[in-house]
Write a protein that holds these residues in place. Structure first.
Motif, PDB file in Angstrom:
ATOM      1  N   GLY A 184       7.993 -13.399   9.163  1.00 16.16           N
ATOM      2  CA  GLY A 184       6.871 -12.666   9.702  1.00 16.16           C
ATOM      3  C   GLY A 184       6.478 -11.252   9.095  1.00 16.16           C
ATOM      4  O   GLY A 184       6.072 -10.243   9.651  1.00 16.16           O
ATOM      5  N   VAL A 185       6.806 -11.235   7.727  1.00 11.39           N
ATOM      6  CA  VAL A 185       6.260 -10.281   6.903  1.00 11.39           C
ATOM      7  C   VAL A 185       4.670 -10.224   6.785  1.00 11.39           C
ATOM      8  O   VAL A 185       3.955 -11.346   6.815  1.00 11.39           O
ATOM      9  CB  VAL A 185       6.728 -10.447   5.741  1.00 11.39           C
ATOM     10  N   ASP A 186       4.116  -9.229   6.917  1.00  7.30           N
ATOM     11  CA  ASP A 186       2.537  -9.035   6.814  1.00  7.30           C
ATOM     12  C   ASP A 186       2.289  -9.544   5.220  1.00  7.30           C
ATOM     13  O   ASP A 186       2.689  -8.637   4.432  1.00  7.30           O
ATOM     14  CB  ASP A 186       2.115  -7.515   7.005  1.00  7.30           C
ATOM     15  N   ILE A 187       1.611 -10.307   5.078  1.00  8.15           N
ATOM     16  CA  ILE A 187       1.426 -11.079   3.757  1.00  8.15           C
ATOM     17  C   ILE A 187       0.633 -10.171   2.739  1.00  8.15           C
ATOM     18  O   ILE A 187       0.752  -9.787   1.593  1.00  8.15           O
ATOM     19  CB  ILE A 187       0.620 -12.348   3.939  1.00  8.15           C
ATOM     20  N   HIS A 188      -0.410  -9.187   3.334  1.00  6.82           N
ATOM     21  CA  HIS A 188      -1.363  -8.394   2.376  1.00  6.82           C
ATOM     22  C   HIS A 188      -0.337  -7.180   2.196  1.00  6.82           C
ATOM     23  O   HIS A 188      -0.314  -6.886   0.910  1.00  6.82           O
ATOM     24  CB  HIS A 188      -2.609  -7.958   3.401  1.00  6.82           C
ATOM     25  N   GLU A 189       0.235  -6.772   3.002  1.00 12.77           N
ATOM     26  CA  GLU A 189       1.560  -5.536   2.711  1.00 12.77           C
ATOM     27  C   GLU A 189       2.399  -5.971   1.591  1.00 12.77           C
ATOM     28  O   GLU A 189       2.760  -5.237   0.781  1.00 12.77           O
ATOM     29  CB  GLU A 189       2.302  -5.030   4.086  1.00 12.77           C
ATOM     30  N   SER A 234       2.554  -4.456  -2.108  1.00  9.92           N
ATOM     31  CA  SER A 234       3.907  -3.838  -2.700  1.00  9.92           C
ATOM     32  C   SER A 234       4.172  -4.147  -4.011  1.00  9.92           C
ATOM     33  O   SER A 234       4.749  -3.514  -4.657  1.00  9.92           O
ATOM     34  CB  SER A 234       5.129  -3.924  -1.509  1.00  9.92           C
ATOM     35  N   LYS A 235       3.966  -5.448  -4.163  1.00 10.00           N
ATOM     36  CA  LYS A 235       4.232  -6.095  -5.389  1.00 10.00           C
ATOM     37  C   LYS A 235       3.231  -5.964  -6.535  1.00 10.00           C
ATOM     38  O   LYS A 235       3.539  -5.372  -7.698  1.00 10.00           O
ATOM     39  CB  LYS A 235       4.108  -7.819  -5.158  1.00 10.00           C
ATOM     40  N   VAL A 236       2.010  -5.724  -6.164  1.00 11.74           N
ATOM     41  CA  VAL A 236       0.846  -5.286  -7.030  1.00 11.74           C
ATOM     42  C   VAL A 236       1.047  -3.810  -7.421  1.00 11.74           C
ATOM     43  O   VAL A 236       0.938  -3.450  -8.684  1.00 11.74           O
ATOM     44  CB  VAL A 236      -0.452  -5.595  -6.463  1.00 11.74           C
ATOM     45  N   PHE A 237       1.332  -2.886  -6.622  1.00  9.70           N
ATOM     46  CA  PHE A 237       1.514  -1.627  -6.841  1.00  9.70           C
ATOM     47  C   PHE A 237       3.132  -0.989  -6.839  1.00  9.70           C
ATOM     48  O   PHE A 237       3.139   0.118  -6.925  1.00  9.70           O
ATOM     49  CB  PHE A 237       0.540  -0.790  -5.613  1.00  9.70           C
ATOM     50  N   ASN A 238       3.804  -2.011  -7.019  1.00  8.30           N
ATOM     51  CA  ASN A 238       5.187  -1.805  -7.384  1.00  8.30           C
ATOM     52  C   ASN A 238       5.625  -0.642  -6.365  1.00  8.30           C
ATOM     53  O   ASN A 238       6.150   0.358  -6.942  1.00  8.30           O
ATOM     54  CB  ASN A 238       5.278  -1.189  -8.803  1.00  8.30           C
ATOM     55  N   CYS A 239       5.367  -0.872  -4.961  1.00 10.33           N
ATOM     56  CA  CYS A 239       6.111   0.199  -3.986  1.00 10.33           C
ATOM     57  C   CYS A 239       6.952  -0.466  -2.867  1.00 10.33           C
ATOM     58  O   CYS A 239       6.598  -1.723  -2.789  1.00 10.33           O
ATOM     59  CB  CYS A 239       5.133   1.096  -3.557  1.00 10.33           C
ATOM     60  N   LYS A 240       7.423   0.235  -1.989  1.00 12.92           N
ATOM     61  CA  LYS A 240       7.902  -0.303  -0.671  1.00 12.92           C
ATOM     62  C   LYS A 240       7.086  -0.781   0.262  1.00 12.92           C
ATOM     63  O   LYS A 240       5.960  -0.289   0.334  1.00 12.92           O
ATOM     64  CB  LYS A 240       9.049   0.625  -0.117  1.00 12.92           C
ATOM     65  N   SER A 286       6.926  -0.384   3.125  1.00 15.47           N
ATOM     66  CA  SER A 286       6.705   0.826   4.288  1.00 15.47           C
ATOM     67  C   SER A 286       5.817   1.928   3.609  1.00 15.47           C
ATOM     68  O   SER A 286       5.199   2.668   4.309  1.00 15.47           O
ATOM     69  CB  SER A 286       7.930   1.218   4.745  1.00 15.47           C
ATOM     70  N   GLU A 287       5.680   1.979   2.032  1.00 19.80           N
ATOM     71  CA  GLU A 287       4.898   2.877   1.722  1.00 19.80           C
ATOM     72  C   GLU A 287       3.390   2.411   1.202  1.00 19.80           C
ATOM     73  O   GLU A 287       2.653   3.226   0.758  1.00 19.80           O
ATOM     74  CB  GLU A 287       5.538   3.382   0.146  1.00 19.80           C
ATOM     75  N   VAL A 288       2.987   1.283   1.580  1.00 20.48           N
ATOM     76  CA  VAL A 288       1.767   0.793   1.223  1.00 20.48           C
ATOM     77  C   VAL A 288       0.534   1.521   1.871  1.00 20.48           C
ATOM     78  O   VAL A 288       0.537   1.704   3.274  1.00 20.48           O
ATOM     79  CB  VAL A 288       1.585  -0.897   1.689  1.00 20.48           C
ATOM     80  N   ALA A 289      -0.428   1.908   1.176  1.00 20.09           N
ATOM     81  CA  ALA A 289      -1.443   2.581   1.788  1.00 20.09           C
ATOM     82  C   ALA A 289      -2.624   1.586   2.420  1.00 20.09           C
ATOM     83  O   ALA A 289      -2.558   0.519   1.962  1.00 20.09           O
ATOM     84  CB  ALA A 289      -1.968   3.587   0.688  1.00 20.09           C
ATOM     85  N   GLU A 290      -3.469   2.144   3.153  1.00 21.84           N
ATOM     86  CA  GLU A 290      -4.475   1.445   3.832  1.00 21.84           C
ATOM     87  C   GLU A 290      -5.310   0.663   2.955  1.00 21.84           C
ATOM     88  O   GLU A 290      -5.716  -0.446   2.851  1.00 21.84           O
ATOM     89  CB  GLU A 290      -5.265   2.320   4.726  1.00 21.84           C
ATOM     90  N   GLU A 291      -5.970   1.522   1.696  1.00 19.92           N
ATOM     91  CA  GLU A 291      -6.510   1.086   0.700  1.00 19.92           C
ATOM     92  C   GLU A 291      -5.815   0.011   0.007  1.00 19.92           C
ATOM     93  O   GLU A 291      -6.599  -0.963  -0.599  1.00 19.92           O
ATOM     94  CB  GLU A 291      -7.123   2.307   0.053  1.00 19.92           C
ATOM     95  N   GLN A 292      -4.400   0.056  -0.536  1.00 20.04           N
ATOM     96  CA  GLN A 292      -3.853  -0.610  -1.097  1.00 20.04           C
ATOM     97  C   GLN A 292      -3.715  -1.966  -0.502  1.00 20.04           C
ATOM     98  O   GLN A 292      -3.788  -3.214  -0.877  1.00 20.04           O
ATOM     99  CB  GLN A 292      -2.436  -0.304  -1.395  1.00 20.04           C
ATOM    100  N   ARG A 293      -3.572  -2.067   0.950  1.00 22.98           N
ATOM    101  CA  ARG A 293      -3.385  -3.279   1.644  1.00 22.98           C
ATOM    102  C   ARG A 293      -4.706  -3.946   1.545  1.00 22.98           C
ATOM    103  O   ARG A 293      -4.627  -5.266   1.488  1.00 22.98           O
ATOM    104  CB  ARG A 293      -3.231  -2.973   3.145  1.00 22.98           C
TER     105      ARG A 293
END
Length: 425
Positions: free
Chosen positions: A221-226, A230-236, A238-245
DNA sequence: CGTCTCACG
DNA sequence: ACGTACGTGAGACGA
């Protein structure tokens, strides 16, 4: 073609006949009301435009429109992209860029919008004199990938406009556009149920690639876009910003289309309103494929397969010839590669919902229910359900659609119900 | 009848 | 240097 696909298409014929004969009930009164509003706006808008232009002009002619804007009014085109005919583009994305440059631009955009909406009114008015309902043709062999096409009228491209609170008073055309799905109603004593597969094509990609990150995400049940962000921008996560998503979502769409760096760049530029170069996009893509290496090798495998056999194949054996891969022209071969990547994804999703349609129909018949399947829109099924069958049908639809095939990950549907298509979606 | 535009998934 | 993703149908224009 695989024997199971042949059998599926055979079994499907009866279901499609039923859907076409069932037809959809249309709220004629509401439709006429919408048309009336549009005609009024068309008149006032046309009057304003002729006043500014100073002459009668056929706004449906791109040639005349182009002459008016770039010669008579001397506007400077922001992008001089030309098609095969050598005309400067005057479609809505190009016109939108000129919005601030002249008062006539928003009016022209309105005019075009009104015109397209009126065309939908025209199509939806053609209810059958005897049934009082609208009967389309679902063309079983209508597409190269295995989907249906739909015609006379095409009910698979009805405007799908959802109002946000802030739009509710400002954009009148948007409000009118939002009415179109309200026009699709059901008989008295019935409820309209809509059920659509959630991200079916990305799930198919997950199944085909067996990519470990995607498998994990869909099984937990992980949000696939988040996750993608997180992989593309190399972050956690929980730290994904709206625009990054948002960017990640575009990448996931592009994935299904067999994206190129250029195509991704353009799309990113549009959705973020910030210029993204091809190099930007290339970096993101290599970042993506570095992490999702199951997807990477899957896509390469799809190209190799189609290259070798001359056709692509879905999870269930539906084939599509791809002669483009044998072309001497580089551009055509590139297109062939995109087809080799996209067709199995789009086609497998089509296979799945087609199987679900056969199973739903069978289950309805076995239980002796009065409920009717009335439309398919690629990843969505619509049913007209008597009130006393609503609960049983909700369970039936969910069960048949979600369990039609067993994959490594769950298939899930979103189900809505109500008096019309707008609320059932 | 090809091209362009725009609606959908 | 250039434009730039997959699958459709309807309707208008203009050669």
């Amino acid at each position: 073609m695989d024997i199971t696909i042949n059998q599926l298409e055979q079994d499907l014929i009866r279901v499609l006949v039923k859907i076409e004969l069932n037809g959809v009930k249309i709220d004629i009164k509401k439709l006429n009301d919408v048309e009336h509003q549009l005609l009024n706006r068309l008149q006032t808008t046309t009057e304003k435009i002729t006043k500014i232009a100073g002459a009668e002009i056929n706004l449906n002619s791109n040639e005349q429109l182009s002459t008016l804007l770039f010669e008579a009014l001397e506007l400077q085109p922001k992008v001089t992209s030309k098609g095969k005919s050598g005309l400067i583009s005057v479609d809505k994305s190009h016109l939108a860029k000129l919005k601030e440059d002249h008062e006539i631009i928003p009016l022209i955009l309105d005019y075009k919008k009104i015109n397209t909406l009126l065309s939908f009114c025209n199509q939806l008015k053609e209810v059958h004199p005897k049934t009082g309902r609208l009967h389309c043709s679902l063309n079983q062999i209508g597409t190269a990938t295995g989907r249906f096409s739909c015609s006379n009228p095409n009910l698979q491209n009805i405007p799908n406009v959802k109002l946000k609170d802030k739009d509710s008073e400002t954009d009148e055309l948007k409000i009118i556009a939002s009415k179109f799905r309200e026009v699709f109603i059901v008989e008295k004593g019935c409820v309209l149920i809509g059920a659509d597969y959630s991200q079916i094509e990305l799930r198919v990609m997950t199944e085909m690639s067996q990519d470990s990150f995607l498998l994990h995400a869909y099984n937990n049940g992980v949000d696939i876009h988040e996750l993608t962000a997180s992989k593309v921008f190399n972050c956690k996560i929980s730290e994904v910003a709206e625009e990054q998503r948002k960017i990640a979502k575009t990448i996931n769409f592009g994935l299904i289309y067999g994206m190129s760096a250029g195509g991704l760049a353009k799309s990113l530029t549009t959705i973020t309103n910030k210029h993204h170069s091809k190099e930007d996009a290339e970096k993101m893509m290599s970042g993506y494929f570095n992490e999702f290496n199951g997807v990477k090798s899957c896509l390469e495998g799809l190209i190799d397969y189609a290259d070798h056999y001359g056709y692509s194949k879905t999870l269930f054996g539906r084939t599509r010839p791809i002669p483009e891969l044998a072309s001497n022209d580089l551009e055509i071969r590139e297109r062939g590669k995109r087809l080799a990547k996209n067709s199995p994804v789009q086609g497998s999703a089509a296979d799945i919902i087609k199987m679900a349609m056969v199973n739903c129909d069978k289950a309805i018949a076995e239980k002796g229910l009065k409920s009717k399947m009335i439309l398919q829109i690629h990843d969505e099924l619509l049913f007209e359900v008597p009130e006393n069958e609503v609960e049983i049908m909700e369970n039936l639809i969910k069960h048949e659609m979600e369990n039609v095939v067993r994959l490594s990950i769950p298939l899930t549907i979103e189900l809505g119900k109500g008096a019309n298509w707008a609320v059932a979606h």
